[in-house]
Design a protein around this motif. Structure first.
Motif, short mmCIF file in Angstrom:
data_model
loop_
_atom_site.label_atom_id
_atom_site.label_comp_id
_atom_site.label_asym_id
_atom_site.label_seq_id
_atom_site.Cartn_x
_atom_site.Cartn_y
_atom_site.Cartn_z
N GLY A 73 5.75 0.09 2.65
CA GLY A 73 5.39 -1.24 2.86
C GLY A 73 4.44 -1.63 3.62
N CYS A 74 4.07 -2.93 3.59
CA CYS A 74 3.14 -3.45 4.63
C CYS A 74 3.15 -5.10 4.53
N PRO A 75 3.39 -5.93 5.59
CA PRO A 75 3.36 -7.28 5.64
C PRO A 75 2.39 -8.07 5.04
N TYR A 76 1.04 -7.52 5.10
CA TYR A 76 -0.02 -8.23 4.81
C TYR A 76 -0.18 -8.31 3.40
N ALA A 77 -1.22 -9.08 2.75
CA ALA A 77 -1.43 -9.33 1.57
C ALA A 77 -2.89 -9.51 1.18
N CYS A 78 -3.41 -8.32 1.12
CA CYS A 78 -4.96 -8.14 0.83
C CYS A 78 -5.03 -8.30 -0.74
N SER A 79 -6.11 -9.02 -1.23
CA SER A 79 -6.00 -9.51 -2.56
C SER A 79 -6.09 -8.30 -3.57
N TYR A 80 -6.52 -7.20 -3.16
CA TYR A 80 -6.69 -5.83 -4.10
C TYR A 80 -5.52 -4.95 -3.95
N CYS A 81 -4.48 -5.38 -3.20
CA CYS A 81 -3.41 -4.46 -2.89
C CYS A 81 -2.17 -4.87 -3.79
N ASP A 82 -1.67 -3.66 -4.51
CA ASP A 82 -0.11 -3.95 -5.14
C ASP A 82 0.66 -3.93 -4.07
N ARG A 83 1.39 -5.09 -3.96
CA ARG A 83 2.56 -5.01 -3.04
C ARG A 83 3.77 -5.61 -3.83
N SER A 84 3.93 -5.10 -5.08
CA SER A 84 4.85 -5.62 -6.04
C SER A 84 6.15 -4.69 -5.80
N ASP A 118 1.10 6.72 5.31
CA ASP A 118 1.81 5.46 5.32
C ASP A 118 0.72 4.36 5.37
N ASP A 119 0.89 3.20 4.80
CA ASP A 119 -0.14 2.20 4.76
C ASP A 119 -0.34 1.70 6.25
N GLN A 120 0.56 1.53 6.77
CA GLN A 120 0.54 1.01 8.26
C GLN A 120 1.22 1.91 9.48
N PHE A 121 0.51 2.93 9.66
CA PHE A 121 1.25 4.09 10.51
C PHE A 121 1.73 3.37 11.95
N ALA A 148 -4.48 3.11 10.06
CA ALA A 148 -3.91 2.12 10.66
C ALA A 148 -4.73 0.70 10.53
N ARG A 149 -4.12 -0.20 10.71
CA ARG A 149 -4.87 -1.45 10.55
C ARG A 149 -5.52 -1.82 11.91
N ALA A 150 -6.57 -2.24 12.01
CA ALA A 150 -7.35 -2.53 13.34
C ALA A 150 -6.20 -3.03 14.26
S1 SF4 Z 1 -4.81 -3.23 2.06
FE1 SF4 Z 1 -3.59 -2.22 3.66
S2 SF4 Z 1 -3.30 -3.93 5.04
FE2 SF4 Z 1 -3.92 -4.98 3.02
S3 SF4 Z 1 -2.13 -5.27 2.07
FE3 SF4 Z 1 -2.52 -3.14 1.38
S4 SF4 Z 1 -1.58 -2.03 2.61
FE4 SF4 Z 1 -1.57 -3.83 3.82
#
Ligand code: SF4
Length: 339
Positions: A73-84, A118-121, A148-150
């Motif tokens: 998982g990842c707590p961010y919400a980029c428009s193109y990323c499936d968080r479902s 990991d999405d967010q190591f 990593a996310r910057a």
């Molecule tokens: S693209 Fe990366 S930072 Fe953005 S929501 Fe998805 S995993 Fe998180």
């Protein structure tokens, strides 16, 4: 799925197909799994593991390698990323579990390099600091890559990761067009991304820039900005994904209003332009995609970096030499082998 008593279907978190009724979902689990309670994956069931599973060329100093995921998982919400699947939660293995996992891969299978997917190591800094300390004190060095996310890296952490064996770090950049970036991602700040790329390099870690082209709102000028951004920053390795609107991502809901989308699931692998933003054509996107890579490979620092791989990643050059004919066919055709 064979029905084996009703019990299976009362377990939350299962999606299954029934011949008559179609797809069924047993509902979300109310509590997350404790990831440290899970055993390590059954790597021994993978035929030929680890030698049959090659890491990307130049992305490792020693072979064999393995991939590994230590969080969900990842707590961010980029428009193109499936968080479902994971929502906006972040669950993770402890540093001790990670370290044992690395030891297991090395001692049982002889793995010498690990790619953490990991999405967010680095999202939980203290866990990565503890893990890095253990890796630094490990008598035999194991190398690894991570993403990593910057926002979640700093110079002290990078120095520590380098000492722990970090060989390459990938950073999501997506586009060098800040207006476009702000439409699709929180905290769109190209100057900050650039600063972090420089810090990774300064710490002695290779950088991999993750870009995407063909996002809704993309223009030719925007892609040229992305190419310019890539050229003006210390990016050793490059990945340019062809934007693909996946079900579950926020952008998917309104994708048909933003351009032409041919929803062909067989081809939804980020290597095909199935979505064409308004004002663009597929031919133009393909042309700019090739230009992106050409510009990268023509950069003198990048060429010097690949030359240094003769001694830094000899296995990569050995693979190229043994597969030279296929490699040249691939380079000339711009196509994936077998496609
Ligand atoms: S693209 Fe990366 S930072 Fe953005 S929501 Fe998805 S995993 Fe998180």
């Amino acid at each position: 799925m064979e029905k084996n008593g009703d019990d299976i279907f009362s377990v939350p978190g299962i999606i299954y197909r029934e011949k008559r009724d179609g797809t069924r979902f047993t509902g979300r689990r109310s509590t997350g799994l404790v990831l440290d309670a899970l055993p390590f994956p059954s790597y021994e069931k993978l035929a030929g593991f680890p030698h049959a599973y090659k890491a990307p060329l130049f992305s490792y100093p020693k072979a064999p390698g393995s991939s590994c995921i230590t969080s969900r998982g990842c707590p961010y919400a980029c428009s193109y990323c499936d968080r479902s699947v994971f929502g906006r939660s972040f669950r993770y293995n402890s540093a001790e579990y990670m370290y044992e996992h690395v030891n297991y891969l090395n001692e049982r299978f002889g793995v010498k390099h690990i790619i953490f997917y990991d999405d967010q190591f680095t999202f939980k800094r203290e866990r990565i600091v503890d893990f890095a300390k253990m890796m630094i004190n490990r008598p035999k060095k194991i190398f690894f890559n991570c993403v990593a996310r910057a926002e979640h890296i700093d110079y002290d952490l990078l120095l520590m990761l380098k000492e722990a064996g970090c060989w390459m770090m990938s950073l999501g950049i997506e586009t060098g067009d800040e207006d476009l970036l702000s439409q699709h991602r929180q905290n769109a700040n190209l100057a900050m991304l650039s600063e972090k790329l420089h810090l990774i390099k300064k710490a002695g870690i290779r950088t991999k820039g993750l870009f995407m082209i063909g996002l809704p709102g993309e223009t030719e000028a925007g892609i040229n900005k992305s190419i310019g951004y890539m050229l003006s920053n210390p990016i050793d390795e490059l990945n340019v994904a062809k934007f693909t609107p996946f079900p579950g991502s926020p952008i998917y809901e309104k994708i048909h209003e933003l351009g032409e989308f041919s929803e062909n699931w067989e081809l939804m692998d980020c290597m095909n332009f199935l979505f064409i933003p308004k004002g663009m054509t597929k031919e133009k996107l393909e042309e700019l995609f090739r230009l992106f890579y050409r510009k990268h490979f023509m950069k003198p620092e990048v060429l010097r970096g690949y030359t240094s791989m003769i001694w830094r990643s000899p296995d990569s050059w050995r693979r190229i030499t043994f597969n030279l004919v296929n490699f040249l066919k691939f380079a000339i055709s711009d196509k994936r082998l077998g496609s």
